[in-house]
Design a protein around this motif. Structure first.
Motif, PDB file in Angstrom:
ATOM      1  N   TYR A   1      -2.869  -2.880  -5.932  1.00 33.75           N
ATOM      2  CA  TYR A   1      -3.255  -1.577  -5.382  1.00 33.75           C
ATOM      3  C   TYR A   1      -3.100  -0.465  -6.410  1.00 33.75           C
ATOM      4  CZ  TYR A   1      -3.277  -4.106  -1.000  1.00 33.75           C
ATOM      5  OH  TYR A   1      -3.556  -5.013  -0.010  1.00 33.75           O
TER       6      TYR A   1
ATOM      7  N   SER B   1       2.684   1.572  -3.406  1.00 35.10           N
ATOM      8  CA  SER B   1       1.752   1.952  -4.473  1.00 35.10           C
ATOM      9  C   SER B   1       1.375   3.427  -4.369  1.00 35.10           C
ATOM     10  CB  SER B   1       0.499   1.078  -4.430  1.00 35.10           C
ATOM     11  OG  SER B   1      -0.203   1.244  -3.212  1.00 35.10           O
TER      12      SER B   1
ATOM     13  N   VAL C   1      -8.452  -2.993  -0.125  1.00 33.34           N
ATOM     14  CA  VAL C   1      -7.647  -3.263   1.075  1.00 33.34           C
ATOM     15  C   VAL C   1      -8.399  -4.214   2.002  1.00 33.34           C
ATOM     16  CG1 VAL C   1      -6.642  -2.246   3.154  1.00 33.34           C
ATOM     17  CG2 VAL C   1      -6.384  -1.084   0.957  1.00 33.34           C
TER      18      VAL C   1
ATOM     19  N   MET D   1      -9.133   3.332  -2.132  1.00 35.79           N
ATOM     20  CA  MET D   1      -8.462   2.034  -2.060  1.00 35.79           C
ATOM     21  C   MET D   1      -9.085   1.099  -1.039  1.00 35.79           C
ATOM     22  SD  MET D   1      -4.452   3.154  -2.130  1.00 35.79           S
ATOM     23  CE  MET D   1      -3.898   1.457  -1.939  1.00 35.79           C
TER      24      MET D   1
ATOM     25  N   ILE E   1       0.842  -1.204   0.000  1.00 36.37           N
ATOM     26  CA  ILE E   1       0.000   0.000   0.000  1.00 36.37           C
ATOM     27  C   ILE E   1       0.871   1.247   0.000  1.00 36.37           C
ATOM     28  CG2 ILE E   1      -1.618   1.355   1.387  1.00 36.37           C
ATOM     29  CD1 ILE E   1      -2.878  -1.294   2.278  1.00 36.37           C
TER      30      ILE E   1
END
Length: 299
Positions: A179, A93, A217, A213, A90
C-alpha cells in the motif's frame, strides 16, 4: 518464424527449465495421489492395488458430527483474517505516509516488517509465554486494571480472535509495503492543488489518497478470496490444543489429524480434495473480479 524465435530465446527457456522441472515434480506429479480420495487406501497395497470405493470417503467425512463445526471455524477465522488483513495495513500505511521524518518512518517500517520473517514455531513459543494466564505480560498488564486473567490460548471464546490478532501482528508489515508503493504512485500535484484550495490533511486523505489506493485495495481484496478455506495450518497447529478444538480446529489441522495421526489416508485426501475444489472456485471467481474491477490480468 516460431523456430527462429525459439532459437533467439533458447537461453531464456534453458534458464527457466530447472524451475519447470521442480514444479512438475513437486506440484503436478503428487496430484496422482488424489486417487486416494476414492480408495480404501492401504500403504502395503499402494496406489494401484488399493480398493476403489467411489465417494464413500466423502460420505464418511460429511457424516461426522464435527465436520460442520470445522468448516464453520475455517470460514469464520479466514474471513476475519482477510478483513483485518486489509484494514490494518491500509491504516498503518496511511499513518506512515503522514510521517515527514524519514528516519522514524524507515525505523517503524523495519520493526513492523520483522515478524514476517519469523516462523510460527518461534512466534508460537513467544505467544505462549506472553499470553500465559499465570505469568504472561499481557495478563499482568490487564491485572493492573483489575481484569481477571484470560486464557487466550485455552478458551474457546478467545482463541479464534487470538489467531486473527497474532496473524495480523505477523503479516501486516509485509502488506503495508504494497500500500505504501500504491501511495507513492499518486500524483503530488493533486495534493498541491488541494492545499491551495484549503483542503485539510483529512480531506486530502478522503478525496485523494483513498481513491488513489482503491485499485490496489480492490485487487488485494478479490485475490484474497482464494484463501477463504486457508485459515493457516502452521499458526493453528503451533497454538491450538484439544481444549479449543471446538472453536479453533480448521480443515488443515483436521486433515493432518485424520490423515497422518489416524492413518486414514483416503479420508484425509478426500477432505483435502474438497478443500482444493472450493478454493479453485473462489480463486477463479476472485481472478474474474480482479480482472473486471482492478484490470488485473496474468495473461
Amino acid at each position: 518464424m516460431l523456430a527462429k524465435k525459439f532459437r533467439r530465446q533458447w537461453p531464456l527457456h534453458l534458464m527457466i527449465l530447472p524451475g519447470v522441472i521442480l514444479v512438475l515434480i513437486y506440484s503436478y506429479w503428487p496430484m496422482v495421489g488424489i486417487a486416494m480420495a476414492f480408495q480404501k487406501f492401504t500403504p502395503f497395497k499402494g496406489l494401484f492395488g488399493s480398493k476403489w470405493i467411489g465417494l464413500d470417503n466423502f460420505h464418511y467425512v460429511f457424516a461426522l458430527p464435527e465436520t460442520g463445526q470445522i468448516i464453520w471455524n475455517t470460514i469464520f477465522i479466514s474471513i476475519m483474517k482477510i478483513g483485518a488483513g486489509l484494514i490494518a495495513p491500509i491504516t498503518i500505511s496511511l499513518l506512515l505516509n503522514e510521517l515527514r521524518n524519514e528516519l522514524i518512518k524507515r525505523g517503524v517500517q523495519t520493526l513492523i516488517y520483522l515478524p514476517h520473517f519469523l516462523s510460527w514455531v518461534i512466534l508460537g513459543g513467544i505467544l505462549i509465554d506472553i499470553l500465559s494466564p499465570t505469568n504472561g505480560i499481557v495478563n499482568q498488564v490487564l491485572g493492573w486494571f483489575g481484569v481477571e486473567p484470560i486464557f487466550f490460548l485455552g478458551s474457546n471464546k478467545w482463541f479464534p480472535y487470538t489467531l486473527v490478532m497474532s496473524d495480523i501482528w505477523k503479516e501486516f508489515g509485509f502488506s503495508t509495503i504494497v500500500y505504501l508503493a500504491a501511495l507513492s504512485s499518486i500524483n503530488p500535484s493533486l495534493y498541491e492543488a488541494a492545499t491551495v484550495d484549503g483542503a485539510s490533511r483529512w480531506k486530502q486523505t478522503i478525496h485523494i489518497t483513498l481513491p488513489g489506493m482503491m485499485p490496489i485495495v480492490i485487487l488485494m481484496a478479490t485475490l484474497s478470496l482464494g484463501n477463504v478455506l486457508n485459515a493457516g495450518f502452521d499458526q493453528v497447529f503451533n497454538l491450538y490444543s484439544p481444549q479449543v478444538y471446538q472453536s479453533g480446529d480448521v480443515l488443515d489441522t483436521f486433515i493432518y489429524r485424520i490423515g497422518m495421526q489416524n492413518a486414514q489416508y483416503g479420508v484425509g485426501t478426500a477432505v483435502g480434495f474438497f478443500k482444493s475444489i472450493v478454493s479453485l472456485v473462489f480463486i477463479t471467481t476472485s481472478y474474474a473480479l480482479a480482472s473486471k474491477f482492478a484490470n488485473y490480468r496474468i495473461f
